[in-house]
Motif scaffolding. Structure first.
Motif, mmCIF file in Angstrom:
data_model
loop_
_atom_site.group_PDB
_atom_site.id
_atom_site.type_symbol
_atom_site.label_atom_id
_atom_site.label_comp_id
_atom_site.label_asym_id
_atom_site.label_seq_id
_atom_site.Cartn_x
_atom_site.Cartn_y
_atom_site.Cartn_z
ATOM 1 N N UNK A 48 47.686 49.036 33.795
ATOM 2 C CA UNK A 48 47.552 49.073 35.247
ATOM 3 C C UNK A 48 48.479 48.100 35.743
ATOM 4 N N UNK A 49 49.839 48.423 36.428
ATOM 5 C CA UNK A 49 50.567 47.304 37.137
ATOM 6 C C UNK A 49 50.733 46.185 36.405
ATOM 7 N N UNK A 50 51.165 46.263 35.053
ATOM 8 C CA UNK A 50 51.509 45.158 34.402
ATOM 9 C C UNK A 50 50.196 44.455 33.852
ATOM 10 N N UNK A 51 49.053 44.919 34.271
ATOM 11 C CA UNK A 51 47.853 44.160 33.607
ATOM 12 C C UNK A 51 47.246 45.234 32.581
ATOM 13 N N UNK A 52 46.441 44.508 31.512
ATOM 14 C CA UNK A 52 45.806 45.447 30.501
ATOM 15 C C UNK A 52 44.548 45.137 30.473
ATOM 16 N N UNK A 53 43.536 46.359 29.982
ATOM 17 C CA UNK A 53 42.251 46.146 29.918
ATOM 18 C C UNK A 53 41.828 46.615 28.535
ATOM 19 N N UNK A 54 41.473 46.025 27.462
ATOM 20 C CA UNK A 54 40.852 46.584 26.224
ATOM 21 C C UNK A 54 39.540 46.684 25.904
ATOM 22 N N UNK A 55 38.984 47.703 25.499
ATOM 23 C CA UNK A 55 37.632 48.093 25.106
ATOM 24 C C UNK A 55 37.707 47.661 23.567
ATOM 25 N N UNK A 56 36.920 46.824 23.108
ATOM 26 C CA UNK A 56 37.138 46.541 21.678
ATOM 27 C C UNK A 56 35.609 46.684 20.824
ATOM 28 N N UNK A 57 35.658 47.109 19.674
ATOM 29 C CA UNK A 57 34.249 47.150 18.899
ATOM 30 C C UNK A 57 34.663 47.383 17.406
ATOM 31 N N UNK A 58 33.751 47.164 16.785
ATOM 32 C CA UNK A 58 33.797 47.335 15.127
ATOM 33 C C UNK A 58 33.742 48.673 14.741
ATOM 34 N N UNK A 59 34.766 48.995 14.324
ATOM 35 C CA UNK A 59 35.260 50.457 13.918
ATOM 36 C C UNK A 59 34.069 51.044 12.840
ATOM 37 N N UNK A 60 33.414 49.946 12.129
ATOM 38 C CA UNK A 60 32.638 50.563 10.934
ATOM 39 C C UNK A 60 31.238 50.987 11.912
ATOM 40 N N UNK A 61 31.133 50.784 13.069
ATOM 41 C CA UNK A 61 29.988 51.272 13.926
ATOM 42 C C UNK A 61 30.225 52.651 14.399
ATOM 43 N N UNK A 62 31.408 53.366 14.097
ATOM 44 C CA UNK A 62 31.690 54.610 14.760
ATOM 45 C C UNK A 62 30.651 55.673 14.365
ATOM 46 N N UNK A 63 30.236 56.332 15.155
ATOM 47 C CA UNK A 63 29.314 57.283 14.736
ATOM 48 C C UNK A 63 29.641 58.765 15.539
ATOM 49 N N UNK A 64 29.236 59.855 14.903
ATOM 50 C CA UNK A 64 29.477 61.060 15.539
ATOM 51 C C UNK A 64 28.807 61.419 16.912
ATOM 52 N N UNK A 65 29.588 61.902 17.743
ATOM 53 C CA UNK A 65 29.005 62.033 19.103
ATOM 54 C C UNK A 65 29.052 63.465 19.276
ATOM 55 N N UNK A 66 28.550 64.137 20.456
ATOM 56 C CA UNK A 66 28.605 65.791 20.859
ATOM 57 C C UNK A 66 29.951 66.171 20.998
ATOM 58 N N UNK A 67 30.166 67.472 20.611
ATOM 59 C CA UNK A 67 31.239 68.291 20.885
ATOM 60 C C UNK A 67 32.399 67.689 19.831
ATOM 61 N N UNK A 68 32.115 67.366 18.744
ATOM 62 C CA UNK A 68 33.170 66.910 17.728
ATOM 63 C C UNK A 68 33.747 65.494 18.004
ATOM 64 N N UNK A 69 33.225 64.792 18.839
ATOM 65 C CA UNK A 69 33.906 63.440 19.356
ATOM 66 C C UNK A 69 33.021 62.465 18.470
ATOM 67 N N UNK A 70 33.717 61.287 18.635
ATOM 68 C CA UNK A 70 32.981 59.992 17.950
ATOM 69 C C UNK A 70 32.533 58.845 19.042
ATOM 70 N N UNK A 71 32.042 57.900 18.529
ATOM 71 C CA UNK A 71 31.363 57.054 19.614
ATOM 72 C C UNK A 71 31.631 55.565 19.079
#
Length: 171
Positions: free
Chosen positions: A85-108
């Motif tokens: 946003x306006x030349x600034x960045x915001x990253x949400x970071x996590x360990x991909x090995x912790x990805x789990x199924x969520x509702x409606x075919x999504x992942x978390x």
């Protein structure tokens, strides 16, 4: 605190580029290609769509939020969703090995850090607890990527909706 903390996106992308070797099999021995998953193998994926929300503490950066979202996966499995946003960045970071199924075919994806920066320099890190919930853009239909995280001093929210198309994919 604000949106001014930095971290090197180019370092994340470079690490993703040099992350893995590929073993080539003869065409007759090659198995059928599996369906692509998201965030997938090490590399950078850029999605197009609409940034619906980007908020850091009480600062709402939604108005200037770019209609592209980057997903960076490193060789060590760390996944970062990067909003700008306006030349600034915001990253949400996590360990991909912790990805789990969520509702409606999504992942978390459970989150451990929020990284922030200006331009392509991302040097700030804030320890957080939270999640990103997302669908698979390879399915060819619109998906949402919703991230929320809390630190001891602040909160972070990012919401992005794709139009169902990949912009760019790199290694």
């Amino acid at each position: 605190m604000g949106f001014e903390i930095e971290m090197k996106l180019s370092t994340l992308a470079a690490a993703a580029f040099f992350s893995s070797a590929v073993l080539a099999l003869p065409a007759s021995a090659a198995p059928a290609a599996p369906a692509e998953t998201f965030p997938g193998a090490p590399g950078v994926i850029t999605l197009s769509g609409k940034c619906a929300k980007l908020v850091v503490a009480k600062f709402d950066a939604t108005k200037g939020c770019k209609n592209e979202l980057a997903s960076v996966t490193l060789a060590n499995g760390v996944v970062t969703f990067i909003f700008t946003s306006d030349g600034k960045a915001l990253g949400f970071q996590g360990d991909g090995s912790g990805i789990k199924p969520a509702s409606n075919g999504n992942a978390r994806l459970p989150l451990s850090l929020v990284t922030t920066g200006v331009g392509n320099k991302m040097t700030g890190e804030v320890k957080v607890a939270g999640f990103c919930t997302f669908g698979n853009p390879y399915a060819g239909k619109p998906i949402a990527i919703e991230c929320t995280a809390e630190s001891k001093d602040s909160s972070f929210t990012g919401s992005f909706r794709t139009g169902g198309k990949l912009v760019k994919k790199g290694k």
